[in-house]
Enzyme design. Structure first.
Site, mmCIF file in Angstrom:
data_model
loop_
_atom_site.group_PDB
_atom_site.id
_atom_site.type_symbol
_atom_site.label_atom_id
_atom_site.label_comp_id
_atom_site.label_asym_id
_atom_site.label_seq_id
_atom_site.Cartn_x
_atom_site.Cartn_y
_atom_site.Cartn_z
ATOM 1 N N ASP A 141 0.735 -1.114 -0.025
ATOM 2 C CA ASP A 141 -0.053 -0.057 0.014
ATOM 3 C C ASP A 141 0.954 1.365 0.197
ATOM 4 O O ASP A 141 0.148 2.371 -0.354
ATOM 5 C CB ASP A 141 -1.098 -0.097 1.409
ATOM 6 C CG ASP A 141 -2.095 -1.161 1.141
ATOM 7 O OD1 ASP A 141 -2.096 -1.783 0.086
ATOM 8 O OD2 ASP A 141 -2.784 -1.414 2.132
ATOM 9 N N MET A 167 -5.032 -3.556 -4.911
ATOM 10 C CA MET A 167 -5.173 -3.396 -3.521
ATOM 11 C C MET A 167 -5.172 -1.761 -3.284
ATOM 12 O O MET A 167 -4.618 -1.022 -4.047
ATOM 13 C CB MET A 167 -4.329 -4.245 -2.858
ATOM 14 C CG MET A 167 -4.715 -5.742 -2.983
ATOM 15 S SD MET A 167 -3.761 -6.822 -1.942
ATOM 16 C CE MET A 167 -4.695 -8.185 -1.712
ATOM 17 N N ARG A 184 -6.389 -0.278 0.554
ATOM 18 C CA ARG A 184 -7.472 0.113 1.431
ATOM 19 C C ARG A 184 -7.858 1.507 1.849
ATOM 20 O O ARG A 184 -9.003 1.980 1.516
ATOM 21 C CB ARG A 184 -7.451 -0.782 2.714
ATOM 22 C CG ARG A 184 -7.004 -2.101 2.728
ATOM 23 C CD ARG A 184 -7.069 -2.764 4.112
ATOM 24 N NE ARG A 184 -8.043 -2.571 4.910
ATOM 25 C CZ ARG A 184 -9.128 -3.388 4.864
ATOM 26 N NH1 ARG A 184 -8.920 -4.368 3.899
ATOM 27 N NH2 ARG A 184 -10.215 -3.452 5.492
ATOM 28 N N ARG A 222 0.778 -9.411 -4.164
ATOM 29 C CA ARG A 222 1.597 -9.689 -2.867
ATOM 30 C C ARG A 222 2.732 -10.675 -2.960
ATOM 31 O O ARG A 222 3.784 -10.505 -2.352
ATOM 32 C CB ARG A 222 0.744 -9.765 -1.772
ATOM 33 C CG ARG A 222 -0.094 -8.569 -1.298
ATOM 34 C CD ARG A 222 -0.126 -8.310 0.270
ATOM 35 N NE ARG A 222 -0.378 -9.618 1.113
ATOM 36 C CZ ARG A 222 -1.467 -9.764 1.820
ATOM 37 N NH1 ARG A 222 -2.181 -8.578 1.940
ATOM 38 N NH2 ARG A 222 -1.699 -10.810 2.468
#
Ligand code: F6P
Length: 330
Positions: A126, A168, A170, A262
């Site tokens: 992230d 991804m 969040r 990931r």
């Protein structure tokens, strides 16, 4: 010096390279290492084993973490903090090197405030840890997502389709912005900026009216106000795909990249960053500079207070958002 090592939170590429570098750098000082398994949970439960040069050999290129990982926060479990203090004492540790994202490093900060000698290393795809702008794993994830977007572009073109790809992220859109720019995406939906479906539809229609027969829209999973995070009723990507299909009438397909971003081997840049972090963490331990986080730039390693991780996740800054706005139909 006896040093404990742990990796916590979501895995990413480059964790093993950091472990390898720390053990190799420490060995030259004669340090001994204890590896805790599954992040802070291993410290609480005393689940640990010695880490030697032999165990960390050949790890530079490998994905994941040989120490395993988990999102676990001792301060949220009854007796958790006391168990950490006890097991650090029991293992006669002089320092702990904690490799984690904002959650794991947040717990590290909590424990460092209680006096535990901790050095933090930031990792997460992230790229949003407060106090540093380089996190291990991000570069590999950007390259993986960009390659996937490249591939979606050619299949989208062949079928005259609207391709929506969810990456991804969040709380922040680092991965969406950087992979989107790198792969020439046509539009982005980010947590940082509210998505206006009227505007997005107009922008995509404009492209198609001007001759494009396909478009790629990159959606961060935390876009649309994070409304679909962990939701059983679809995801931000599926919502965007549904809305755009309805509003444009174009044939639309959704791809959710998920944990592919990931896994796998680290990029050369992540190997280098992780190795620099591992070596610098050992130097920091020997300098007794605890409650610190390594903040790496291209040519420097700066120590910042670990408490900066508590300042919240780091959003994509305006200059980079401007580049994204200029280069996409956003
Ligand atoms: O924090 C990194 C991250 O990859 C987020 O972008 C994502 O939402 C989350 O981990 C997924 O975690 P899990 O492995 O628990 O599904």
């Amino acid at each position: 010096v006896r040093i404990g090592l742990l990796t916590g939170g979501g895995d990413c590429a480059g964790l093993n390279a950091a472990i390898r570098a720390a053990v190799r750098a420490g060995s030259s000082y004669g340090d001994e290492f204890v590896g805790f398994h599954h992040g802070w949970r291993g410290v609480v439960e005393g689940d640990a084993s010695p880490l030697t040069l032999a165990e960390t050999k050949g790890l530079l290129q490998s994905g994941g973490t040989i120490l395993r990982t988990a999102g676990y926060h001792p301060q949220e479990h009854e007796g958790g903090v006391a168990a950490v203090l006890e097991n650090v004492e029991h293992n006669r540790l002089d320092a702990l090197i904690v490799i984690g994202g904002d959650g794991t490093l947040g717990s590290a900060n909590h424990l460092a405030q209680l006096g535990l000698p901790i050095v933090g290393i930031a990792k997460t795809i992230d790229n949003d840890v407060g106090g540093t702008n380089r996190c291990i794993g991000f570069d590999t994830a950007v390259a993986t997502a960009a390659e996937a977007i490249d591939r979606l572009q050619t299949t989208g073109e062949s079928h005259d389709r609207l391709m929506v790809v969810e990456v991804m992220g969040r709380n922040v859109g680092w991965l969406a912005v950087c992979s989107g720019i790198a792969a020439g995406a046509d539009a982005l939906c980010l947590p940082e900026v509210p998505t206006d479906f009227d505007e997005l539809t107009k922008a995509i229609k404009r492209r198609h009216d001007a001759g494009s027969s396909s478009s790629v829209v990159v959606v961060a999973e935390g876009a649309l106000g994070g409304a679909f995070l962990g939701s059983p009723d679809g995801s931000a990507g599926s919502m965007v795909a549904r809305e755009l299909a309805q509003r444009t009438g174009y044939e639309t397909r959704l791809t959710v990249l998920g944990h592919i971003q990931r896994g796998g081997p680290p990029s050369a840049s992540d190997r280098l960053l992780a190795t620099r972090c591992g070596v610098t963490a050992i130097e920091t331990v020997h300098d007794h500079k605890f409650a610190t986080l390594l903040s790496m730039s291209d040519d420097e390693a700066t120590l910042v207070p670990l408490s900066l991780v508590a300042s919240g996740t780091r959003p994509v800054p305006e200059p980079l958002l401007r580049v994204a706005r200029t280069m996409t139909a956003w």
